[in-house]
Design a protein around this motif. Structure first.
Motif, PDB file in Angstrom:
ATOM      1  N   GLN A 143       0.833  -1.193   0.000  1.00 26.48           N
ATOM      2  CA  GLN A 143       0.000   0.000   0.000  1.00 26.48           C
ATOM      3  C   GLN A 143       0.871   1.248   0.000  1.00 26.48           C
ATOM      4  O   GLN A 143       1.987   1.247   0.506  1.00 26.48           O
ATOM      5  CB  GLN A 143      -0.942   0.025   1.200  1.00 26.48           C
ATOM      6  CG  GLN A 143      -0.265   0.122   2.552  1.00 26.48           C
ATOM      7  CD  GLN A 143      -1.271   0.222   3.687  1.00 26.48           C
ATOM      8  OE1 GLN A 143      -2.427   0.543   3.483  1.00 26.48           O
ATOM      9  NE2 GLN A 143      -0.821  -0.068   4.895  1.00 26.48           N
ATOM     10  N   THR A 144       0.361   2.299  -0.639  1.00 22.88           N
ATOM     11  CA  THR A 144       0.960   3.626  -0.606  1.00 22.88           C
ATOM     12  C   THR A 144      -0.137   4.595  -0.206  1.00 22.88           C
ATOM     13  O   THR A 144      -1.254   4.183   0.131  1.00 22.88           O
ATOM     14  CB  THR A 144       1.545   4.011  -1.979  1.00 22.88           C
ATOM     15  OG1 THR A 144       0.461   4.158  -2.918  1.00 22.88           O
ATOM     16  CG2 THR A 144       2.507   2.940  -2.478  1.00 22.88           C
ATOM     17  N   SER A 145       0.166   5.886  -0.265  1.00 24.09           N
ATOM     18  CA  SER A 145      -0.852   6.868   0.079  1.00 24.09           C
ATOM     19  C   SER A 145      -1.979   6.903  -0.942  1.00 24.09           C
ATOM     20  O   SER A 145      -3.066   7.393  -0.654  1.00 24.09           O
ATOM     21  CB  SER A 145      -0.219   8.264   0.170  1.00 24.09           C
ATOM     22  OG  SER A 145       0.381   8.616  -1.074  1.00 24.09           O
ATOM     23  N   ALA A 146      -1.748   6.343  -2.157  1.00 28.54           N
ATOM     24  CA  ALA A 146      -2.749   6.450  -3.219  1.00 28.54           C
ATOM     25  C   ALA A 146      -3.326   5.113  -3.648  1.00 28.54           C
ATOM     26  O   ALA A 146      -4.421   5.073  -4.214  1.00 28.54           O
ATOM     27  CB  ALA A 146      -2.141   7.151  -4.435  1.00 28.54           C
ATOM     28  N   ARG A 148      -3.629   0.530  -3.110  1.00 30.02           N
ATOM     29  CA  ARG A 148      -3.446  -0.684  -2.316  1.00 30.02           C
ATOM     30  C   ARG A 148      -3.570  -1.896  -3.231  1.00 30.02           C
ATOM     31  O   ARG A 148      -4.345  -1.873  -4.191  1.00 30.02           O
ATOM     32  CB  ARG A 148      -4.482  -0.775  -1.196  1.00 30.02           C
ATOM     33  CG  ARG A 148      -4.321   0.289  -0.112  1.00 30.02           C
ATOM     34  CD  ARG A 148      -5.436   0.191   0.909  1.00 30.02           C
ATOM     35  NE  ARG A 148      -5.258   1.107   2.026  1.00 30.02           N
ATOM     36  CZ  ARG A 148      -5.619   2.374   2.013  1.00 30.02           C
ATOM     37  NH1 ARG A 148      -6.196   2.883   0.928  1.00 30.02           N
ATOM     38  NH2 ARG A 148      -5.426   3.139   3.077  1.00 30.02           N
ATOM     39  N   ARG A 183      -9.026   9.207  -4.530  1.00 30.74           N
ATOM     40  CA  ARG A 183      -8.515  10.583  -4.588  1.00 30.74           C
ATOM     41  C   ARG A 183      -9.692  11.538  -4.518  1.00 30.74           C
ATOM     42  O   ARG A 183     -10.607  11.448  -5.342  1.00 30.74           O
ATOM     43  CB  ARG A 183      -7.711  10.820  -5.866  1.00 30.74           C
ATOM     44  CG  ARG A 183      -7.103  12.220  -5.938  1.00 30.74           C
ATOM     45  CD  ARG A 183      -6.261  12.396  -7.180  1.00 30.74           C
ATOM     46  NE  ARG A 183      -5.705  13.719  -7.289  1.00 30.74           N
ATOM     47  CZ  ARG A 183      -4.580  14.124  -6.726  1.00 30.74           C
ATOM     48  NH1 ARG A 183      -3.889  13.248  -6.004  1.00 30.74           N
ATOM     49  NH2 ARG A 183      -4.139  15.352  -6.872  1.00 30.74           N
ATOM     50  N   CYS A 330     -11.027  13.253  10.800  1.00 30.73           N
ATOM     51  CA  CYS A 330      -9.648  13.387  10.339  1.00 30.73           C
ATOM     52  C   CYS A 330      -8.744  13.465  11.564  1.00 30.73           C
ATOM     53  O   CYS A 330      -8.319  14.553  11.971  1.00 30.73           O
ATOM     54  CB  CYS A 330      -9.478  14.626   9.452  1.00 30.73           C
ATOM     55  SG  CYS A 330     -10.550  14.652   8.000  1.00 30.73           S
ATOM     56  N   THR A 377       4.436  11.062   4.541  1.00 31.06           N
ATOM     57  CA  THR A 377       3.961  10.754   3.192  1.00 31.06           C
ATOM     58  C   THR A 377       4.871  11.433   2.168  1.00 31.06           C
ATOM     59  O   THR A 377       5.369  12.526   2.396  1.00 31.06           O
ATOM     60  CB  THR A 377       2.513  11.236   3.001  1.00 31.06           C
ATOM     61  OG1 THR A 377       1.688  10.597   3.973  1.00 31.06           O
ATOM     62  CG2 THR A 377       2.001  10.880   1.606  1.00 31.06           C
ATOM     63  N   THR A 378       5.101  10.763   1.042  1.00 32.26           N
ATOM     64  CA  THR A 378       5.953  11.296  -0.020  1.00 32.26           C
ATOM     65  C   THR A 378       5.172  11.358  -1.324  1.00 32.26           C
ATOM     66  O   THR A 378       4.481  10.407  -1.686  1.00 32.26           O
ATOM     67  CB  THR A 378       7.194  10.408  -0.217  1.00 32.26           C
ATOM     68  OG1 THR A 378       7.937  10.384   1.006  1.00 32.26           O
ATOM     69  CG2 THR A 378       8.084  10.959  -1.322  1.00 32.26           C
ATOM     70  N   VAL A 379       5.286  12.493  -2.019  1.00 30.97           N
ATOM     71  CA  VAL A 379       4.648  12.695  -3.320  1.00 30.97           C
ATOM     72  C   VAL A 379       5.724  13.127  -4.308  1.00 30.97           C
ATOM     73  O   VAL A 379       6.548  13.987  -3.996  1.00 30.97           O
ATOM     74  CB  VAL A 379       3.527  13.759  -3.257  1.00 30.97           C
ATOM     75  CG1 VAL A 379       2.951  14.024  -4.643  1.00 30.97           C
ATOM     76  CG2 VAL A 379       2.434  13.316  -2.304  1.00 30.97           C
ATOM     77  N   TYR A 393      -1.322  18.874  -0.960  1.00 31.06           N
ATOM     78  CA  TYR A 393      -1.049  18.014   0.189  1.00 31.06           C
ATOM     79  C   TYR A 393      -1.854  18.514   1.376  1.00 31.06           C
ATOM     80  O   TYR A 393      -2.588  19.503   1.274  1.00 31.06           O
ATOM     81  CB  TYR A 393       0.457  17.952   0.478  1.00 31.06           C
ATOM     82  CG  TYR A 393       1.074  19.203   1.083  1.00 31.06           C
ATOM     83  CD1 TYR A 393       1.448  19.228   2.422  1.00 31.06           C
ATOM     84  CD2 TYR A 393       1.288  20.334   0.320  1.00 31.06           C
ATOM     85  CE1 TYR A 393       2.019  20.347   2.989  1.00 31.06           C
ATOM     86  CE2 TYR A 393       1.863  21.463   0.868  1.00 31.06           C
ATOM     87  CZ  TYR A 393       2.231  21.473   2.209  1.00 31.06           C
ATOM     88  OH  TYR A 393       2.795  22.578   2.769  1.00 31.06           O
TER      89      TYR A 393
END
Length: 531
Positions: A143-146, A148, A183, A330, A377-379, A393
């Motif tokens: 999984q990543t932030s965007a 799975r 998203r 959140c 988190t990395t983008v 972000y």
């Protein structure tokens, strides 16, 4: 267009065969819609997301299918509908384990079905009965932030009658790969798998192993934090691996909607049409149902019978925004307290960051790689031909790291509040490419000398910035064997070689990029010195 099973003249003859003829098999299932095991799925498409440990979900739906099993002759003229109407109830449930695994189960109950009495099996069609029970295991692989990815194998076991197309003739196994992501207000999921099932033939129709795929998209309506409803779309198809023919390929498309009644209860409804020939694919279907979900903190807990009262525990507020975790949607992002929906605990909009990547002269650098790191988190984005980039972000402090070929990487920090826009400019200095000068210093007698090699003069290239120019006066000392090595930029240089008791020599050399220039020197001893 009606979904058909084109079985040819042989099936027509089977309908009128005498009582002593061979009986065709009707011991296979035609129910293709299987509700996803939790709300993260889209209709019958499983999501790759796994809920937190001990979270559970249960759901039930009632569905109607029209003409799920129809026979045609070779000329595509309708012969009869083996099943023309079917009312099905489906039950599903699941539980999350250790934040990486989810186990689900389900069963189908045919409450009513109607079809031709002139069946190829020469037996009357059962009006109702149990279908297959299934067990679904979902294992999160990555999984990543965007996005799975999960492995989702499904095992089915027949529990009802072996007649009337109610269930499969034995155990089936269907391993599948699930991919999903979200998203803003849009989420999507896709499944790809292979179904192993017992082979059953009824006249010209064969039910056997098949490859299958499905995809679904959900769009939330209303505010991102508190949507009023969600529209859902899904499409699925199944292709037989053996005995492949168009009349066995099943393709169906569905459209539906879901709405939250409370924080843990949702209702949904959907309708669909069959788009290609295939048994189990109806002309149209409609269904409606309800789901119940709960996380560990939502379940009622028994009050322990103890003599000493427990110490009070302060309510949790992870992001320290004044909205407790129990109602904070959140928990890792602080509420922005702007008077708009402050009670939900979520910032109203993401932070927007734009930037420009330039060299030391202010010229844009095309294609520079920009990495934005914030809150674990990395983008990653790429600069366009004007050296510009933009991204969104959660807001707060962010670290911007930029790299490009032939330039030194650079890192800067910036802060943009949630819902606001910010801009940053990052300057990259060009990395100097070099060549090499190497050689040996000896006496006329061939003995290695301890000498100092001094290089003077400016480089002929790589001088776009003063900070990147080669600095004159670089020196090197020979080793015990009289050898020396110097890394230099491209250009022409004056070299001075000095050794105590020997005459000084001066040479002019030229160094090329990523090449070696060799300079071997023999020094003459001065008067009175040893040779």
């Amino acid at each position: 267009m009606r979904r058909v099973v084109c079985v040819g003249t042989s099936l027509v003859l089977a309908l009128v065969a005498p009582a002593g003829a061979q009986v065709a098999g009707d011991e296979f299932g035609i129910e293709r819609f299987r509700l996803s095991i939790d709300r993260a799925g889209v209709l019958d498409v499983e999501s790759a997301a796994v809920p937190q440990h001990a979270s559970w979900s249960a759901g039930v739906f009632l569905g109607f299918a029209h003409d799920p099993l129809v026979i045609y002759d070779n000329a595509m003229n309708p012969v009869d509908a083996l099943v023309d109407r079917r009312l099905t109830t489906g039950l599903v449930g699941s539980i999350g384990l250790w934040n990486r695994l989810q186990v689900g189960a389900g069963v189908d109950l045919v409450g009513y079905q109607h079809g031709s009495d002139a069946s190829p099996t020469m037996r009357a069609l059962p009006k109702a009965g149990l279908g297959d029970a299934r067990v679904v295991v979902k294992l999160l692989l990555a999984q990543t932030s965007a996005i799975r990815i999960a492995l989702v194998p499904t095992l089915t076991v027949p529990v009802g009658s072996a007649r009337g197309y109610l269930r499969e003739n034995g155990v089936t196994f269907a391993p599948a790969l699930a991919i999903s992501g979200a998203r803003d207000r849009i989420r999507a999921a896709a499944n790809l798998g292979y179904r192993l099932k017992p082979r059953v033939a009824v006249a010209g129709l064969v039910s056997d192993d098949e490859a299958f795929a499905s995809t679904g998209v959900g769009v939330r309506l209303g505010a991102a934090a508190t949507p009023i409803a969600e529209l859902m779309w899904s499409a699925s198809f199944a292709v037989p691996v053996r005995d492949a023919s168009a009349n066995q390929t099943a393709v169906e498309m569905m459209l539906g909607a879901t709405r939250a009644v409370t924080s843990g209860i949702t209702v949904f409804a959907a309708g669909g049409v069959g788009l290609h020939n295939g048994f189990g694919t109806p002309d149209w279907r409609a269904l409606a149902g309800v789901r119940i979900e709960a996380a560990p903190e939502q379940r009622a807990r028994a009050v322990p019978m103890i003599v000493v009262a427990p110490k009070p525990v302060a309510p949790a507020d992870t992001d320290q925004d004044g909205v407790l975790d129990a109602v904070d949607r959140c928990r890792d992002l602080a509420e922005d307290k702007d008077g708009v929906e402050d009670e939900d605990g979520c910032p109203d909009a993401p932070a927007k960051l734009a930037g420009r990547i330039v060299d030391g002269e202010g010229r844009p650098i095309t294609g520079a790689r920009v990495t934005l790191a914030f809150g674990g988190t990395t983008v990653e984005v790429a600069a366009n031909e004007d050296g510009r980039f933009s991204t969104e972000y959660a807001g707060g402090v962010a670290t911007v790291t930029v790299g490009a070929p032939e330039y030194q990487p650079n890192t800067v920090e910036t802060t943009v509040a949630p819902g606001m826009a910010g801009e940053v400019e990052v300057v990259l200095l060009r990395a100097v490419r070099q060549g090499q000068l190497r050689g040996q210093v000896r006496s006329f007698a061939g003995k290695p000398l301890a000498a100092t090699v001094t290089v003077m003069g400016a480089a002929a290239a790589e001088k776009e910035r003063a900070s990147e120019r080669w600095r004159a006066g670089t020196t090197a000392q020979t080793d015990a064997d009289g050898n020396f090595t110097l890394d230099l930029p491209q250009g022409t240089f004056d070299v001075t070689i000095e050794s105590p008791g020997h005459a000084v020599q001066r040479r002019k050399i030229t160094v090329k990029l990523e090449a070696v220039t060799v300079l071997n020197i023999d020094l003459r001893a001065t008067s009175g010195s040893a040779r």
